[in-house]
Design a protein around this motif. Structure first.
Motif, short mmCIF file in Angstrom:
data_model
loop_
_atom_site.label_atom_id
_atom_site.label_comp_id
_atom_site.label_asym_id
_atom_site.label_seq_id
_atom_site.Cartn_x
_atom_site.Cartn_y
_atom_site.Cartn_z
N LEU A 49 0.85 -1.19 0.00
CA LEU A 49 0.00 0.00 0.00
C LEU A 49 0.88 1.24 0.00
O LEU A 49 1.82 1.35 0.80
N HIS A 50 0.58 2.17 -0.90
CA HIS A 50 1.31 3.43 -1.01
C HIS A 50 0.31 4.58 -1.00
O HIS A 50 -0.85 4.39 -1.34
N PHE A 51 0.76 5.77 -0.66
CA PHE A 51 -0.08 6.97 -0.65
C PHE A 51 0.47 8.02 -1.62
O PHE A 51 0.41 9.20 -1.35
N ASP A 52 0.99 7.58 -2.74
CA ASP A 52 1.66 8.50 -3.66
C ASP A 52 0.95 8.69 -5.00
O ASP A 52 1.55 9.08 -5.99
N LYS A 53 -0.35 8.44 -5.02
CA LYS A 53 -1.14 8.72 -6.23
C LYS A 53 -1.71 10.11 -6.06
O LYS A 53 -2.47 10.38 -5.14
#
Length: 177
Positions: free
Chosen positions: A38-42
């Motif tokens: 899971l990433h928060f870079d969109k």
């Protein structure tokens, strides 16, 4: 009416958040997407902040929830996810709580929207964390979300509305069937 199975992993984890977007949605149970992180870079199409995305990464797991929803209501979710600009649809194989493979659709970030410099607004991170807590995800996974660095939303009206949603999510319990 045809039903679809949706794998939620970000702000749609919490049933209340998803119900506001797709009235027919109902949780089917937790699931994991293996070999992804899971990433928060969109970068958001609407506000420029960081939003969740999944990315292939060996030996990692993305915790999520399977939801059933009516096929005729998927356009509501497509709009919320900026389908075709912010995210694209993809079928994924996830493992449900019994360890069985289940095929579901999910939203994957448009690679053109990835930006390692963005951060989520505090309310967005808190909605994701509220959903993870609601479903009883592992404590270390919830903490990795809750400790995510954030930006303060510069729009006070949106910030107030979204913080109210966070409070509603934290206090919400499903109606008895």
């Amino acid at each position: 009416m045809a039903e679809l199975i949706y794998f939620a992993y970000g702000s749609n984890l919490h049933p209340l958040r998803l119900l506001k977007r797709v009235p027919s949605s109902r949780p089917l149970g937790c699931a994991v997407l293996p070999d992804h992180a899971l990433h928060f870079d969109k970068k958001s199409v609407t506000d420029g902040s960081g939003k969740c995305r999944i990315g292939a990464e060996p030996d990692c797991r993305v915790h999520g929830v399977l939801f059933s929803l009516r096929a005729d209501e998927r356009p509501y979710l497509d709009r919320a996810e900026s389908l075709g600009v912010g995210y694209f649809l993809e079928d994924v194989q996830v493992l449900n709580a019994a360890g069985e493979q289940v095929e579901a659709f999910t939203y994957v970030a448009n690679p053109e929207r990835l930006d390692p410099t963005v951060q989520p607004y505090c309310w967005y991170r808190d909605i994701v964390a509220a959903g993870a807590r609601f479903h009883g995800f592992p404590a270390d996974y919830v903490q990795s979300i809750a400790r995510r660095p954030v930006w303060e939303d510069p729009d006070p009206a949106r910030r107030a509305r979204q913080h109210e949603l966070v409070r509603d999510c934290l206090n919400w319990r499903p109606a008895e069937a």
